[in-house]
Design an enzyme around this catalytic site. Structure first.
Site, short mmCIF file in Angstrom:
data_model
loop_
_atom_site.label_atom_id
_atom_site.label_comp_id
_atom_site.label_asym_id
_atom_site.label_seq_id
_atom_site.Cartn_x
_atom_site.Cartn_y
_atom_site.Cartn_z
N PRO A 119 0.79 -1.23 0.00
CA PRO A 119 0.00 0.00 0.00
C PRO A 119 0.83 1.29 0.00
O PRO A 119 1.86 1.37 0.66
CB PRO A 119 -0.82 -0.10 1.29
CG PRO A 119 -0.10 -1.09 2.13
CD PRO A 119 0.53 -2.06 1.18
N ASN A 120 0.32 2.23 -0.75
CA ASN A 120 0.86 3.60 -0.86
C ASN A 120 2.14 3.70 -1.69
O ASN A 120 2.60 4.81 -1.96
CB ASN A 120 1.08 4.23 0.54
CG ASN A 120 -0.22 4.29 1.33
OD1 ASN A 120 -1.20 4.85 0.84
ND2 ASN A 120 -0.26 3.71 2.51
N ARG A 174 5.00 11.00 -2.56
CA ARG A 174 4.79 10.67 -1.16
C ARG A 174 6.06 10.88 -0.35
O ARG A 174 7.08 10.20 -0.60
CB ARG A 174 4.38 9.19 -1.09
CG ARG A 174 4.28 8.64 0.29
CD ARG A 174 4.24 7.11 0.27
NE ARG A 174 4.06 6.62 1.62
CZ ARG A 174 4.33 5.39 2.00
NH1 ARG A 174 4.76 4.51 1.12
NH2 ARG A 174 4.14 5.03 3.24
N TYR A 209 11.31 8.87 0.84
CA TYR A 209 11.26 7.86 -0.22
C TYR A 209 11.87 8.28 -1.56
O TYR A 209 11.95 7.47 -2.48
CB TYR A 209 9.81 7.40 -0.43
CG TYR A 209 9.21 6.77 0.81
CD1 TYR A 209 9.72 5.58 1.33
CD2 TYR A 209 8.15 7.37 1.48
CE1 TYR A 209 9.19 5.01 2.46
CE2 TYR A 209 7.60 6.80 2.63
CZ TYR A 209 8.13 5.62 3.12
OH TYR A 209 7.61 5.04 4.25
N ASN A 211 8.16 -5.67 -1.16
CA ASN A 211 8.09 -4.53 -0.26
C ASN A 211 6.62 -4.44 0.16
O ASN A 211 5.79 -3.89 -0.57
CB ASN A 211 8.54 -3.24 -0.95
CG ASN A 211 8.50 -2.05 0.00
OD1 ASN A 211 7.97 -2.15 1.11
ND2 ASN A 211 9.06 -0.93 -0.43
N ALA A 261 3.34 -0.93 4.64
CA ALA A 261 2.84 -0.97 6.02
C ALA A 261 2.37 -2.37 6.44
O ALA A 261 2.38 -2.70 7.63
CB ALA A 261 1.72 0.05 6.20
N HIS A 312 4.41 -4.72 8.80
CA HIS A 312 4.39 -4.62 10.25
C HIS A 312 3.12 -5.18 10.88
O HIS A 312 2.99 -5.19 12.10
CB HIS A 312 4.55 -3.15 10.66
CG HIS A 312 5.58 -2.42 9.85
ND1 HIS A 312 6.90 -2.77 9.87
CD2 HIS A 312 5.47 -1.39 8.96
CE1 HIS A 312 7.57 -1.97 9.04
NE2 HIS A 312 6.72 -1.13 8.47
N ASP A 343 2.00 -15.76 6.21
CA ASP A 343 1.61 -17.16 6.01
C ASP A 343 1.67 -17.55 4.53
O ASP A 343 2.12 -18.65 4.18
CB ASP A 343 0.19 -17.41 6.53
CG ASP A 343 0.14 -17.53 8.05
OD1 ASP A 343 1.20 -17.63 8.69
OD2 ASP A 343 -0.99 -17.54 8.59
N GLU A 384 13.07 -9.50 1.06
CA GLU A 384 12.27 -8.36 1.53
C GLU A 384 13.04 -7.06 1.24
O GLU A 384 14.25 -7.01 1.46
CB GLU A 384 12.06 -8.51 3.04
CG GLU A 384 11.34 -7.35 3.68
CD GLU A 384 11.12 -7.59 5.19
OE1 GLU A 384 11.66 -8.58 5.74
OE2 GLU A 384 10.43 -6.77 5.80
N HIS A 417 12.88 -2.66 1.60
CA HIS A 417 12.27 -1.40 2.02
C HIS A 417 13.14 -0.27 1.52
O HIS A 417 14.37 -0.34 1.61
CB HIS A 417 12.14 -1.31 3.54
CG HIS A 417 11.26 -2.39 4.10
ND1 HIS A 417 9.90 -2.35 3.98
CD2 HIS A 417 11.57 -3.56 4.69
CE1 HIS A 417 9.40 -3.45 4.51
NE2 HIS A 417 10.40 -4.21 4.94
N SER A 467 13.23 2.77 2.83
CA SER A 467 13.79 3.46 3.99
C SER A 467 14.40 2.45 4.96
O SER A 467 14.12 1.24 4.87
CB SER A 467 12.69 4.26 4.70
OG SER A 467 11.70 3.39 5.20
N ARG A 488 13.50 4.27 12.11
CA ARG A 488 12.24 5.03 12.13
C ARG A 488 11.42 4.67 13.39
O ARG A 488 11.96 4.15 14.35
CB ARG A 488 11.48 4.77 10.82
CG ARG A 488 12.30 5.22 9.60
CD ARG A 488 11.55 5.02 8.31
NE ARG A 488 10.37 5.88 8.26
CZ ARG A 488 9.39 5.73 7.35
NH1 ARG A 488 9.49 4.79 6.42
NH2 ARG A 488 8.35 6.54 7.37
N ARG A 495 7.68 0.36 13.23
CA ARG A 495 8.21 -0.14 11.95
C ARG A 495 9.36 -1.13 12.15
O ARG A 495 9.89 -1.69 11.20
CB ARG A 495 8.70 1.01 11.07
CG ARG A 495 7.61 1.94 10.61
CD ARG A 495 8.12 3.00 9.65
NE ARG A 495 7.26 4.17 9.68
CZ ARG A 495 6.14 4.29 8.96
NH1 ARG A 495 5.77 3.34 8.13
NH2 ARG A 495 5.40 5.37 9.05
C1 DQA Z 1 8.40 1.01 3.50
C2 DQA Z 1 8.51 1.19 5.03
C3 DQA Z 1 7.18 0.96 5.71
O1 DQA Z 1 7.31 1.13 7.12
C4 DQA Z 1 6.16 1.94 5.20
O2 DQA Z 1 4.89 1.68 5.77
C5 DQA Z 1 6.08 1.98 3.72
C6 DQA Z 1 7.30 1.89 2.93
C7 DQA Z 1 9.71 1.35 2.78
O3 DQA Z 1 9.81 0.98 1.61
O4 DQA Z 1 10.57 2.01 3.34
O5 DQA Z 1 5.01 2.20 3.15
O6 DQA Z 1 8.11 -0.35 3.24
#
Ligand code: DQA
Length: 147
Positions: A11-12, A19, A24, A75, A78, A81, A88, A99, A101, A103, A108, A112
């Site tokens: 998401p996002n 954003r 980011y 990735n 959110a 977390h 699963d 995995e 990310h 950031s 942070r 997170r």
């Molecule tokens: C993220 C880090 C997450 O905590 C956050 O909710 C994101 C982006 C990252 O790519 O740094 O949406 O996954």
């Protein structure tokens, strides 16, 4: 047949570029996809690059990856977390999982610091921005050539 790596974004991440650019960066998700696609081609791999804001859709795509992909880069944003469902599904897929990310989640907010994905991933790359996706691809490629 070209080996395909599924690259999933939660998401996002569709808002990358606008954003919180201080966290980011200025690249859009389409910019990242193009860069990762070029790196994949150089490695002799194909990518199936997707983004969803919906937890269940990500779960379904992870299930689909069992038959359509040789590895997963994720990735989960959110959902990293919070989502036992994504954890699963990843655990059940039987594929190499990296995995990513953008950031450094450990620098942070404390909420997170916990990652359900990390419990089932082979490795995690965080804090390096979009290069993390390319490094993850290298890691999957190395892992596949070892198998
Ligand atoms: C993220 C880090 C997450 O905590 C956050 O909710 C994101 C982006 C990252 O790519 O740094 O949406 O996954």
């Amino acid at each position: 047949m070209t080996t395909t790596i599924m690259i999933l974004n939660g998401p996002n991440l569709n808002l990358l570029g606008t954003r919180e650019p201080d966290i980011y960066g200025a690249e859009t998700l389409a910019d990242i996809e193009a860069k990762v696609k070029a790196r994949a081609e150089a490695l002799g791999l194909a990518i199936d690059f997707r983004q969803s804001n919906i937890e269940g859709e990500l779960v379904t795509w992870i299930q689909d990856a069992r038959t359509s992909a040789a590895g997963i880069i994720i990735n989960a944003a959110a959902y990293t977390h919070t989502s036992i469902a994504i954890m699963d599904a990843l655990k059940a897929c039987g594929l190499p999982i990296i995995e990513v990310h953008m950031s450094n989640i450990h620098q942070r907010e404390s909420f997170r610091h916990k990652s359900y994905v990390a419990r089932v991933a082979d490795g995690m790359i965080c804090g390096l921005g979009s290069i993390g996706y390319e490094l993850a691809l290298e890691a999957v490629a190395a892992r596949l050539s070892k198998d």
